[in-house]
Design a protein around this motif. Structure first.
Motif, PDB file in Angstrom:
ATOM      1  N   THR A  62      20.649  98.511 106.339  1.00 59.42           N
ATOM      2  CA  THR A  62      22.038  98.849 106.037  1.00 59.42           C
ATOM      3  C   THR A  62      22.903  97.599 106.056  1.00 59.42           C
ATOM      4  O   THR A  62      22.731  96.722 106.909  1.00 59.42           O
ATOM      5  CB  THR A  62      22.577  99.864 107.065  1.00 59.42           C
ATOM      6  N   VAL A  63      23.845  97.512 105.130  1.00 56.31           N
ATOM      7  CA  VAL A  63      24.837  96.434 105.086  1.00 56.31           C
ATOM      8  C   VAL A  63      26.180  96.994 105.513  1.00 56.31           C
ATOM      9  O   VAL A  63      26.565  98.099 105.116  1.00 56.31           O
ATOM     10  CB  VAL A  63      24.927  95.824 103.671  1.00 56.31           C
ATOM     11  N   CYS A  64      26.885  96.252 106.342  1.00 57.17           N
ATOM     12  CA  CYS A  64      28.256  96.636 106.693  1.00 57.17           C
ATOM     13  C   CYS A  64      29.101  95.383 106.812  1.00 57.17           C
ATOM     14  O   CYS A  64      28.565  94.266 106.921  1.00 57.17           O
ATOM     15  CB  CYS A  64      28.295  97.470 107.970  1.00 57.17           C
ATOM     16  N   ILE A 339      23.800  92.654 108.304  1.00 57.80           N
ATOM     17  CA  ILE A 339      22.660  93.476 107.886  1.00 57.80           C
ATOM     18  C   ILE A 339      22.070  94.073 109.161  1.00 57.80           C
ATOM     19  O   ILE A 339      21.656  93.338 110.063  1.00 57.80           O
ATOM     20  CB  ILE A 339      21.616  92.664 107.109  1.00 57.80           C
ATOM     21  N   ILE A 340      22.073  95.393 109.247  1.00 58.84           N
ATOM     22  CA  ILE A 340      21.725  96.085 110.487  1.00 58.84           C
ATOM     23  C   ILE A 340      20.649  97.125 110.228  1.00 58.84           C
ATOM     24  O   ILE A 340      20.429  97.550 109.096  1.00 58.84           O
ATOM     25  CB  ILE A 340      22.966  96.750 111.115  1.00 58.84           C
ATOM     26  N   ASP A 341      20.005  97.547 111.305  1.00 63.62           N
ATOM     27  CA  ASP A 341      18.923  98.513 111.163  1.00 63.62           C
ATOM     28  C   ASP A 341      18.808  99.333 112.439  1.00 63.62           C
ATOM     29  O   ASP A 341      19.390  98.999 113.482  1.00 63.62           O
ATOM     30  CB  ASP A 341      17.608  97.786 110.874  1.00 63.62           C
ATOM     31  N   LEU A 342      18.022 100.378 112.339  1.00 65.31           N
ATOM     32  CA  LEU A 342      17.626 101.143 113.513  1.00 65.31           C
ATOM     33  C   LEU A 342      17.052 100.175 114.538  1.00 65.31           C
ATOM     34  O   LEU A 342      16.188  99.360 114.207  1.00 65.31           O
ATOM     35  CB  LEU A 342      16.564 102.168 113.102  1.00 65.31           C
ATOM     36  N   PRO A 343      17.523 100.201 115.788  1.00 65.75           N
ATOM     37  CA  PRO A 343      16.947  99.293 116.774  1.00 65.75           C
ATOM     38  C   PRO A 343      15.564  99.763 117.211  1.00 65.75           C
ATOM     39  O   PRO A 343      15.291 100.964 117.240  1.00 65.75           O
ATOM     40  CB  PRO A 343      17.947  99.357 117.931  1.00 65.75           C
ATOM     41  N   SER A 344      14.728  98.819 117.511  1.00 66.40           N
ATOM     42  CA  SER A 344      13.377  99.150 117.943  1.00 66.40           C
ATOM     43  C   SER A 344      13.420 100.078 119.158  1.00 66.40           C
ATOM     44  O   SER A 344      14.108  99.806 120.133  1.00 66.40           O
ATOM     45  CB  SER A 344      12.618  97.864 118.292  1.00 66.40           C
TER      46      SER A 344
END
Length: 388
Positions: A62-64, A339-344
């Motif tokens: 995801t971009v924010c 640029i972000i994502d679900l954290p591990s």
């Protein structure tokens, strides 16, 4: 990852979702591609378009927008005397903060409290941060602290030197409401943005104004409606929301129950376009690199605010209130991007579901003006996917 540091970024492909920061159109579903040139976003297109230049593969992440901390207390450079810490701005960058707005350089040791000193401090801080961006972060320093004896010519003088912020009213010696109103009128004639302290007295002895005082001033920003660090009762905060057109700020260094009540009230009243988020740090609470992400996830998970709207409160809403050029993922705006994502280890399928369940996403990359500043956050949990 090191190879990205000095490499010009011109495209981001395979974007799974874009949080735009625009409260009227907060979400773009992927796949999508962002094109950048000379630090600006030049195109946002659906799908993965052919491109031969340098490219970042977001791998469905995801971009924010980069966050705008609406309430910080810098002094000079990347050092805060409040907690004797070097690198607090850089640490905020690793928490997704790409710009900070000063609510007053109040932590300067020996801060002058006369008109000449107040002007000099505001001008120096403004010009200093204009010439120096710690780790690339845009710090809007130089907020004029209202001290007794300031006259209309003083406001013209600092404005001509580029100062455009009035520090949160209550930090200086001016306490009489009529004197305050006169100074606010002078400031507004010069196009300055006016901030006002709301709540109890801080550790440094800020003045306490009543709800009626806030209504009388109608500041551009009603600062930290949930703190100071002691908040007004929520019903008093709701009066300020209903009877002013001020931007309403909630901060990490404050009362979380009041933050909950204020955010929920504004959600139910369809007023989230007026809500902005700050850290109010450095302060007695400390230096909190993830303050803005913590407030975004708190508002989303606890107050039932969709992730893409909560993010607007730390990006596009603040951009609009302060008249900044950046703060949204939008064509023609500077490419200040996370640029972000679900954290591990988190449940969910993407950053949106993580945020809405109260988890801070993993930051895989932070970009300012089209240049990569962070390859992998040192402060968030690791993103499930990575950029190679």
């Amino acid at each position: 990852m090191e190879k990205f540091k000095k490499r010009p970024v011109t495209a981001i492909k395979n974007i799974g979702m874009i949080f735009t920061g625009d409260v009227d159109e907060p979400l773009i579903e992927g796949p999508a591609t962002i094109l950048m040139e000379d630090g600006q976003i030049t195109a946002i297109q659906k799908g993965n378009i052919p491109f031969n230049g340098p490219t970042i593969d977001a791998k469905g992440m995801t971009v924010c927008p980069g966050f705008i901390d609406s309430h910080s207390h810098p002094v000079f450079g990347d050092f805060t005397p409040r907690q004797s810490q070097i690198g607090f701005v850089e640490n905020g960058l690793h928490g997704g903060v790409t710009s900070m707005i000063s609510a007053g350089e109040v932590h300067l040791p020996g801060r002058p409290e006369d008109p000449s000193g107040a002007k000099a401090l505001a001008i120096l801080a403004h010009k200093s941060f204009e010439r120096f961006r710690p780790s690339g972060v845009k710090v809007y320093g130089g907020a004029l602290i209202l001290e007794k004896g300031l006259c209309e010519e003083d406001f013209r003088e600092v404005s001509e030197q580029g100062v455009w912020l009035v520090a949160e009213i209550g930090l200086g010696s001016v306490s009489d409401i009529m004197e305050t109103k006169q100074m606010v009128q002078w400031a507004r004639k010069c196009g300055m943005k006016v901030l006002m302290h709301v709540g109890g007295t801080s550790a440094l002895g800020s003045l306490r104004f009543t709800t009626d005082d806030v209504l009388a001033i109608n500041p551009d920003v009603a600062c930290h409606l949930n703190s100071a660090p002691t908040s007004f009762p929520p019903d008093e905060g709701k009066r300020i929301i209903e009877k002013t057109d001020s931007a309403i700020e909630i901060v990490y260094c404050g009362n979380f129950l009041t933050a909950f009540e204020i955010a929920k009230f504004m959600r139910n009243s369809l007023l989230l376009h007026r809500l902005i988020i700050g850290s109010d740090a450095p302060s007695g609470v400390g230096v909190i690199p993830l303050a803005i992400w913590r407030m975004v996830t708190y508002m989303s998970a606890m107050c039932g605010i969709p992730a893409e709207i909560a993010i607007c409160c730390a990006t596009g809403n603040t951009q609009r209130v302060f008249g900044l050029r950046h703060g949204k993922v939008k064509e023609g705006m500077p490419a200040d991007i996370q640029i972000i994502d679900l954290p591990s280890g988190s449940h969910g399928i993407d950053a949106k579901s993580a945020i809405e369940s109260g988890n801070i996403p993993g930051i895989a990359m932070v970009i300012i003006d089209g240049e990569i500043k962070v390859n992998k956050s040192l402060n968030t949990p690791p993103a499930l996917r990575s950029i190679e």
